[in-house]
Structures are given as C-alpha cells and as structure tokens.
Design an enzyme around this catalytic site. Sequence first.
Site, short mmCIF file in Angstrom:
data_model
loop_
_atom_site.label_atom_id
_atom_site.label_comp_id
_atom_site.label_asym_id
_atom_site.label_seq_id
_atom_site.Cartn_x
_atom_site.Cartn_y
_atom_site.Cartn_z
N GLY A 48 0.78 -1.24 0.00
CA GLY A 48 0.00 0.00 0.00
C GLY A 48 0.80 1.28 0.00
O GLY A 48 0.31 2.32 -0.41
N ASP A 106 -3.70 1.02 11.57
CA ASP A 106 -5.06 0.70 12.00
C ASP A 106 -4.96 0.18 13.45
O ASP A 106 -4.86 0.97 14.38
CB ASP A 106 -5.59 -0.34 11.00
CG ASP A 106 -7.03 -0.73 11.21
OD1 ASP A 106 -7.71 -0.16 12.06
OD2 ASP A 106 -7.51 -1.65 10.51
N PHE A 155 -13.31 2.10 6.24
CA PHE A 155 -12.43 1.49 5.25
C PHE A 155 -12.19 2.45 4.08
O PHE A 155 -13.13 2.97 3.50
CB PHE A 155 -13.05 0.19 4.74
CG PHE A 155 -12.13 -0.57 3.85
CD1 PHE A 155 -11.07 -1.28 4.38
CD2 PHE A 155 -12.31 -0.56 2.47
CE1 PHE A 155 -10.19 -1.97 3.55
CE2 PHE A 155 -11.45 -1.25 1.64
CZ PHE A 155 -10.38 -1.95 2.18
N ASP A 162 -5.75 -0.58 -1.23
CA ASP A 162 -6.59 -1.41 -2.09
C ASP A 162 -7.83 -1.95 -1.39
O ASP A 162 -7.91 -1.99 -0.16
CB ASP A 162 -5.79 -2.62 -2.57
CG ASP A 162 -5.58 -3.63 -1.45
OD1 ASP A 162 -5.12 -3.23 -0.36
OD2 ASP A 162 -5.89 -4.82 -1.65
P1 5GP Z 1 -2.84 -2.87 11.32
O1 5GP Z 1 -1.80 -3.96 11.45
O2 5GP Z 1 -2.40 -1.54 11.86
O3 5GP Z 1 -4.18 -3.31 11.89
O4 5GP Z 1 -3.18 -2.71 9.80
C1 5GP Z 1 -2.27 -2.16 8.92
C2 5GP Z 1 -2.54 -2.63 7.52
O5 5GP Z 1 -3.92 -2.96 7.31
C3 5GP Z 1 -2.24 -1.52 6.55
O6 5GP Z 1 -0.90 -1.52 6.15
C4 5GP Z 1 -3.21 -1.82 5.42
O7 5GP Z 1 -2.63 -2.74 4.54
C5 5GP Z 1 -4.39 -2.46 6.10
N1 5GP Z 1 -5.49 -1.51 6.35
C6 5GP Z 1 -5.91 -1.03 7.54
N2 5GP Z 1 -6.95 -0.19 7.39
C7 5GP Z 1 -7.19 -0.13 6.06
C8 5GP Z 1 -8.15 0.59 5.26
O8 5GP Z 1 -9.02 1.37 5.71
N3 5GP Z 1 -8.08 0.39 3.91
C9 5GP Z 1 -7.17 -0.43 3.34
N4 5GP Z 1 -7.19 -0.54 2.02
N5 5GP Z 1 -6.25 -1.12 4.06
C10 5GP Z 1 -6.27 -0.97 5.41
#
Ligand code: 5GP
Length: 178
Positions: A48, A106, A155, A162
């Site tokens: 991403g 996130d 989201f 993506d």
């Molecule tokens: P975490 O490990 O912090 O929960 O999530 C990080 C990863 O989740 C990000 O690098 C991304 O790939 C994905 N992610 C989290 N939220 C979103 C979102 O709203 N949209 C998209 N496309 N990917 C997300």
Amino acid sequence: MQEVKVLDKRFRMYIPEDQLQKRIAQMAEEINRDQKGKDVIFIGILNGVFLFAADLFRRINLDARISFLKLASYEGTSSTGKIKELIGWNEDITGKTVIVIEDIVDTGNTLERIVGELALRKAAEVKIATLLFKPEAYRKDVSIDYIGFEIPNDFVVGYGLDYDGYGRNLDSIYTLIQ
Ligand code: 5GP
C-alpha cells in the site's frame, strides 16, 4: 470523481489529491528538519505504501536510502489480525536511524511487529511516518512520529490502498459508502 466503484463496493471522495500532496510536502519538510545531518534509511511497508513512499522520498533532502519490506495482515475490508510473512530484509540497519513509512496504521499490529524486528536488528533509532492513522482502532503503545491525516475507523481505498487488490491507482483517498 466524487464517487467511484471498486469491485462490488462504492466509495466517496475523502481526501483529494491536492490535499494529500500538500500534507506530504509538509511531512517531508518536518523530517528534513528533524533528521538533518543524519544518515537515515527509510523502510517502506509494501504494498500500500508505494505511492506515498515515492512522493515523500522525492522531497527528502537528507543523505538517505530507501528499502521496502512486505508484510500483509489484511484481507477484504476487515482486519483478520493474522500476520503473514515478512520478506525483503536486505539492508544492514545496525546503528542507523530508521524511518518506517506506512500507508495506514489501524490496530498497530503490523507496526509493532516491524518495530520489534528493527530492535532485534539493532537500529539505533526508529521513527514512524504514516500517511493515515485510525486513532479509534489503535491498540498499541508504539508512538507515531509523523502522521499525515487522522481518520475515523472506516475502510478507505486509493493512493496505493486497495480493496481486494483493486483501487490502488486512484489518485485521491476514498471512503466506503456503507
Ligand atoms: P494494522 O496492522 O495496523 O491493523 O493494519 C495495517 C494494515 O492494514 C495496513 O498496512 C493496510 O494494509 C491495512 N489496512 C488497515 N486499514 C485499512 C483501510 O481502511 N483500507 C485499506 N485498504 N487497508 C487498510
């Protein structure tokens, strides 16, 4: 475009391209100022981050290197919490200042995992730069040094992000229409 369709879902314009670019220029300025005189290595977390990393890095005026790692923990529109494989370590970061570049933080699971690995590999100092941050979803203590935009727990797609592999080529950030 105010509204786009990606696969089966509709998304509405959330952060337009000009605002993204303006904020990224400010973040680069801050990093240039804070890290002046240091030999830093940027580490982007794929997939991403590729557009954000390119736009940020081209504005960095330090003696800097950049490298990328791949680590996926997300499937569809909800976090599975599952951490997949981490690949691409090919830089010696011992004693270096590392700036991790993320597209979005996130829950913070991904970030915690990466920061842990950087500590094992004996980075001298680790800074975190993320384009987007979801404070309501964040569950970790790792402090984030450079944040582009704080966003609600919805989201989003576009500008590298993506939905099931699609939507990365949108030049603005779009949010899911519920
Ligand atoms: P975490 O490990 O912090 O929960 O999530 C990080 C990863 O989740 C990000 O690098 C991304 O790939 C994905 N992610 C989290 N939220 C979103 C979102 O709203 N949209 C998209 N496309 N990917 C997300």
